[in-house]
Design a protein around this motif. Structure first.
Motif, PDB file in Angstrom:
ATOM      1  N   ASP A  14       1.023   9.050  -4.778  1.00 40.14           N
ATOM      2  CA  ASP A  14       1.862   8.719  -5.932  1.00 40.14           C
ATOM      3  C   ASP A  14       2.962   7.729  -5.569  1.00 40.14           C
ATOM      4  O   ASP A  14       3.240   6.802  -6.337  1.00 40.14           O
ATOM      5  CB  ASP A  14       2.459   9.989  -6.548  1.00 40.14           C
ATOM      6  N   CYS A  17       1.348   4.241  -5.174  1.00 36.49           N
ATOM      7  CA  CYS A  17       0.994   3.712  -6.500  1.00 36.49           C
ATOM      8  C   CYS A  17       2.229   3.267  -7.266  1.00 36.49           C
ATOM      9  O   CYS A  17       2.234   2.205  -7.896  1.00 36.49           O
ATOM     10  CB  CYS A  17       0.207   4.749  -7.297  1.00 36.49           C
ATOM     11  N   TYR A  20       3.521  -0.068  -5.688  1.00 37.57           N
ATOM     12  CA  TYR A  20       2.654  -1.204  -6.040  1.00 37.57           C
ATOM     13  C   TYR A  20       2.798  -1.552  -7.520  1.00 37.57           C
ATOM     14  O   TYR A  20       2.842  -2.723  -7.878  1.00 37.57           O
ATOM     15  CB  TYR A  20       1.201  -0.892  -5.721  1.00 37.57           C
ATOM     16  N   PHE A  28      -1.997   1.931 -12.500  1.00 39.35           N
ATOM     17  CA  PHE A  28      -2.989   2.737 -11.797  1.00 39.35           C
ATOM     18  C   PHE A  28      -3.510   3.805 -12.739  1.00 39.35           C
ATOM     19  O   PHE A  28      -2.740   4.436 -13.465  1.00 39.35           O
ATOM     20  CB  PHE A  28      -2.376   3.395 -10.555  1.00 39.35           C
ATOM     21  N   ARG A  39      -6.809   6.650  -7.111  1.00 42.10           N
ATOM     22  CA  ARG A  39      -6.211   6.064  -8.303  1.00 42.10           C
ATOM     23  C   ARG A  39      -6.370   4.557  -8.140  1.00 42.10           C
ATOM     24  O   ARG A  39      -6.021   4.008  -7.099  1.00 42.10           O
ATOM     25  CB  ARG A  39      -4.747   6.452  -8.420  1.00 42.10           C
TER      26      ARG A  39
END
Length: 114
Positions: A14, A17, A20, A28, A39
């Motif tokens: 998490d 993600c 990013y 995602f 993901r």
């Protein structure tokens, strides 16, 4: 050369993600069971980046690019001839394509055929 799938294995799915998504303005999706519960988000060239947790206790964090190839069997033969060690034979993933993993130069590498 084109990356079809960029796989990131981490204990902090998490957080990676979220970082990013914030840095690259991407979204995602929910975990995809066919990709090890990764993901995923779309890459600019049409491929995907997938972030997932290790699938077993002995799997270390890794960033593994899967290069798009037209003929995965020929590509596997070429990398083995060049000294690569085939870690995962070509394996189909329904709805995604076929992948293989090889080790060379101290790094993980992947091949992907649509």
């Amino acid at each position: 050369m084109q990356i079809q799938y960029l796989e990131i294995v981490t204990e902090q799915v998490d957080a990676v993600c979220t970082a990013y998504a914030a840095a690259h303005d991407v979204q995602f999706g929910e975990p995809d069971a066919s990709l090890g519960n990764a993901r995923t988000a779309v890459l600019a060239g049409g491929g995907r980046v997938g972030v997932r947790a290790p699938l077993r206790d002995t799997e270390a964090p890794v960033v593994r690019p899967y290069w798009l190839v037209k003929d995965i069997e020929a590509a596997v033969a070429a990398v083995v001839q060049a000294g690569g060690y085939l870690a995962v034979e070509p394996t189909p993933i329904p709805g995604h394509g076929t992948f293989a993993i090889y080790l060379q130069g101290g790094n993980d590498h992947g091949l992907w055929q649509l």
